[in-house]
Design a protein around this motif. Sequence first.
Motif, PDB file in Angstrom:
ATOM      1  N   ASP A 103       3.785   3.551  15.427  1.00 39.87           N
ATOM      2  CA  ASP A 103       4.948   2.391  14.964  1.00 39.87           C
ATOM      3  C   ASP A 103       4.182   0.757  14.095  1.00 39.87           C
ATOM      4  N   LYS A 104       2.736   1.272  14.391  1.00 40.38           N
ATOM      5  CA  LYS A 104       1.579   0.612  13.150  1.00 40.38           C
ATOM      6  C   LYS A 104       1.711   0.409  12.002  1.00 40.38           C
ATOM      7  N   VAL A 105       1.706   1.643  11.807  1.00 41.30           N
ATOM      8  CA  VAL A 105       1.356   2.730  10.554  1.00 41.30           C
ATOM      9  C   VAL A 105       2.403   2.207   9.088  1.00 41.30           C
ATOM     10  N   PRO A 106       2.927   1.971   9.435  1.00 40.65           N
ATOM     11  CA  PRO A 106       4.282   1.539   8.579  1.00 40.65           C
ATOM     12  C   PRO A 106       4.399   0.313   8.748  1.00 40.65           C
ATOM     13  N   LEU A 107       3.778  -0.724   9.717  1.00 40.72           N
ATOM     14  CA  LEU A 107       3.919  -2.397   9.840  1.00 40.72           C
ATOM     15  C   LEU A 107       2.888  -2.009   8.128  1.00 40.72           C
ATOM     16  N   GLU A 108       1.358  -1.304   8.602  1.00 41.10           N
ATOM     17  CA  GLU A 108       0.759  -1.834   7.514  1.00 41.10           C
ATOM     18  C   GLU A 108       0.302  -1.407   6.488  1.00 41.10           C
ATOM     19  N   LEU A 109       1.347  -0.042   5.779  1.00 39.46           N
ATOM     20  CA  LEU A 109       1.542   0.238   4.227  1.00 39.46           C
ATOM     21  C   LEU A 109       2.500  -0.587   3.994  1.00 39.46           C
ATOM     22  N   ILE A 110       3.365  -1.676   4.466  1.00 37.85           N
ATOM     23  CA  ILE A 110       4.403  -2.308   3.585  1.00 37.85           C
ATOM     24  C   ILE A 110       3.710  -3.429   3.690  1.00 37.85           C
ATOM     25  N   ALA A 111       2.329  -4.314   4.473  1.00 33.51           N
ATOM     26  CA  ALA A 111       2.076  -4.991   4.190  1.00 33.51           C
ATOM     27  C   ALA A 111       0.784  -5.085   3.068  1.00 33.51           C
ATOM     28  N   ILE A 112       0.542  -3.353   2.836  1.00 34.88           N
ATOM     29  CA  ILE A 112      -0.621  -3.236   1.503  1.00 34.88           C
ATOM     30  C   ILE A 112       0.801  -3.176  -0.032  1.00 34.88           C
ATOM     31  N   ALA A 113       1.738  -3.144   0.542  1.00 38.04           N
ATOM     32  CA  ALA A 113       2.966  -3.205  -1.120  1.00 38.04           C
ATOM     33  C   ALA A 113       3.351  -4.571  -0.900  1.00 38.04           C
ATOM     34  N   GLU A 114       2.807  -5.553  -0.455  1.00 36.57           N
ATOM     35  CA  GLU A 114       3.582  -6.495  -0.829  1.00 36.57           C
ATOM     36  C   GLU A 114       2.405  -8.149  -0.584  1.00 36.57           C
ATOM     37  N   LYS A 115       0.696  -7.205  -0.401  1.00 38.24           N
ATOM     38  CA  LYS A 115      -0.462  -7.868  -0.925  1.00 38.24           C
ATOM     39  C   LYS A 115       0.022  -7.461  -2.862  1.00 38.24           C
ATOM     40  N   LEU A 116       0.326  -6.524  -3.488  1.00 36.36           N
ATOM     41  CA  LEU A 116       0.386  -6.820  -4.872  1.00 36.36           C
ATOM     42  C   LEU A 116       2.306  -6.779  -5.136  1.00 36.36           C
ATOM     43  N   GLY A 117       2.268  -7.438  -4.813  1.00 34.48           N
ATOM     44  CA  GLY A 117       3.898  -8.102  -5.315  1.00 34.48           C
ATOM     45  C   GLY A 117       4.912  -7.721  -4.961  1.00 34.48           C
ATOM     46  N   ALA A 118       5.094  -6.140  -3.851  1.00 31.25           N
ATOM     47  CA  ALA A 118       5.716  -5.049  -4.364  1.00 31.25           C
ATOM     48  C   ALA A 118       6.542  -4.813  -3.229  1.00 31.25           C
ATOM     49  N   LYS A 119       7.886  -4.823  -3.817  1.00 33.86           N
ATOM     50  CA  LYS A 119       8.328  -4.251  -1.321  1.00 33.86           C
ATOM     51  C   LYS A 119       8.012  -2.992  -1.180  1.00 33.86           C
ATOM     52  N   GLY A 120       7.644  -2.894  -0.028  1.00 33.45           N
ATOM     53  CA  GLY A 120       7.697  -1.537   0.404  1.00 33.45           C
ATOM     54  C   GLY A 120       8.664  -0.924   1.595  1.00 33.45           C
ATOM     55  N   SER A 121       8.807   0.353   1.090  1.00 33.01           N
ATOM     56  CA  SER A 121       9.624   0.812   1.993  1.00 33.01           C
ATOM     57  C   SER A 121       8.717   2.207   3.052  1.00 33.01           C
ATOM     58  N   ILE A 122       9.472   2.995   3.952  1.00 28.81           N
ATOM     59  CA  ILE A 122       8.912   3.649   4.530  1.00 28.81           C
ATOM     60  C   ILE A 122      10.359   5.451   4.434  1.00 28.81           C
ATOM     61  N   TYR A 123       9.309   5.903   4.186  1.00 30.73           N
ATOM     62  CA  TYR A 123      10.748   7.359   4.531  1.00 30.73           C
ATOM     63  C   TYR A 123       9.722   8.249   5.239  1.00 30.73           C
ATOM     64  N   TYR A 124      10.086   8.916   5.747  1.00 26.62           N
ATOM     65  CA  TYR A 124       9.652  10.638   6.820  1.00 26.62           C
ATOM     66  C   TYR A 124       9.995  11.575   6.046  1.00 26.62           C
ATOM     67  N   GLN A 125       8.502  12.138   6.343  1.00 22.26           N
ATOM     68  CA  GLN A 125       9.029  13.779   5.946  1.00 22.26           C
ATOM     69  C   GLN A 125       8.396  14.642   7.237  1.00 22.26           C
ATOM     70  N   ASP A 126       9.361  15.343   8.004  1.00 19.25           N
ATOM     71  CA  ASP A 126       8.420  15.340   9.548  1.00 19.25           C
ATOM     72  C   ASP A 126       8.252  17.191   8.974  1.00 19.25           C
ATOM     73  N   LYS A 127       8.676  17.629   8.747  1.00 20.85           N
ATOM     74  CA  LYS A 127       8.053  19.391   7.751  1.00 20.85           C
ATOM     75  C   LYS A 127       7.635  19.135   7.053  1.00 20.85           C
ATOM     76  N   PRO A 128       6.801  19.869   6.704  1.00 22.48           N
ATOM     77  CA  PRO A 128       5.342  19.817   5.740  1.00 22.48           C
ATOM     78  C   PRO A 128       6.324  21.549   4.602  1.00 22.48           C
ATOM     79  N   LEU A 129       6.900  21.646   3.694  1.00 28.74           N
ATOM     80  CA  LEU A 129       7.612  21.836   2.788  1.00 28.74           C
ATOM     81  C   LEU A 129       7.618  21.876   1.562  1.00 28.74           C
ATOM     82  N   GLY A 130       6.133  21.284   1.625  1.00 33.82           N
ATOM     83  CA  GLY A 130       5.345  20.977   0.134  1.00 33.82           C
ATOM     84  C   GLY A 130       6.067  20.002  -0.956  1.00 33.82           C
TER      85      GLY A 130
END
Length: 336
Positions: A62-89
């Motif tokens: 749960d902590k990682v998405p919050l860290e990533l959104i904060a990184i985006a916000e530091k650049l003045g951008a919206k942060g979005s989180i998506y999930y890839q559950d299977k390594p299909l390329g």
Amino acid sequence: MKIIVPMAGRGSRLRPHTLTVPKPLIPIAGKPIVHRLVEDIAAVLNQEIEEIAFIIHRDFGDKVPLELIAIAEKLGAKGSIYYQDKPLGTAHAIMSAKESMSGPVVVAYADTLFRADFTLDTTADSVIWVQRVDDPSAFGVVQLNDNNQIVDFVEKPKEFVSDLAIIGIYYFKSGETLRSELQYLLDNDVMKGGEYQLTDALENMKQKGMKFVPGKVEHWMDCGNKDVTVETNSRMLNFLHQDGVNLVSPSVVLEDSTIIPPCYIGEGVVLRNSTIGPNVSIGDNTMVADSNIKNSLIQTNTKIKDANLDNAMIGNHAVFNGHFTAVSIGDYSVLE
């Protein structure tokens, strides 16, 4: 402009550090790899970043998405989180963020850093970041024509065709076109080695007459395993030092110790009877005593004593007391 960052891989070659921290969040010169990556891309683009979409695995916690959104916000951008559950390329990974694929987009894999000084050709349908390499047979490469346009993609050529290696960063003028081409691969089950590949979409786009040009970088730094990550940390420290960036926190406690630049020393670090540097990063609230450390990457809240370290990587909340040198110690490890 939007940036899409696939980063769902576990980073197995960088274990034990990636057992507790996703590889793109490993700090280089005091800042997570992915943070440096999107900053450098934004600098090259010289355009407003509207959104940064991160593609991760659900078991990152749960902590990682919050860290990533904060990184985006530091650049003045919206942060979005998506999930890839299977390594299909690669194509499958990018399509996990299909809702963010509109307008001009950059796709950047979060295991590489670069230094570049070029103007983005926004008239091209796509720009592919490349770097000259000594051994092209280990990489996917591009071939250029006399007009500096990409005319072919060759994966790990056995015979020399080009020394311009693809580093994993791509610009697309139309996110909608990219999404359509990737969807075609998924709908028609176009796979290689059991995976959907971005290069197949690129080839289809090229066959339709789309214009591809190279974006040449001056320095390409990998973060694949411990040794190259430590080397990348050293190289980034030198670049930042040359740029005149202050890398030592004013809160550092220095007792009978010497810092040989370039070094990154975080907040609340205590150095006692030690020599640190060159090419060392030490994270916040770490204590080092009676030690000599060079060419090493040490994270936060760690205690080091009686150490002689070179080419070492030590995680968060670790304790190290000894005379080993080229160590790789993960979070919460204790050697004393």
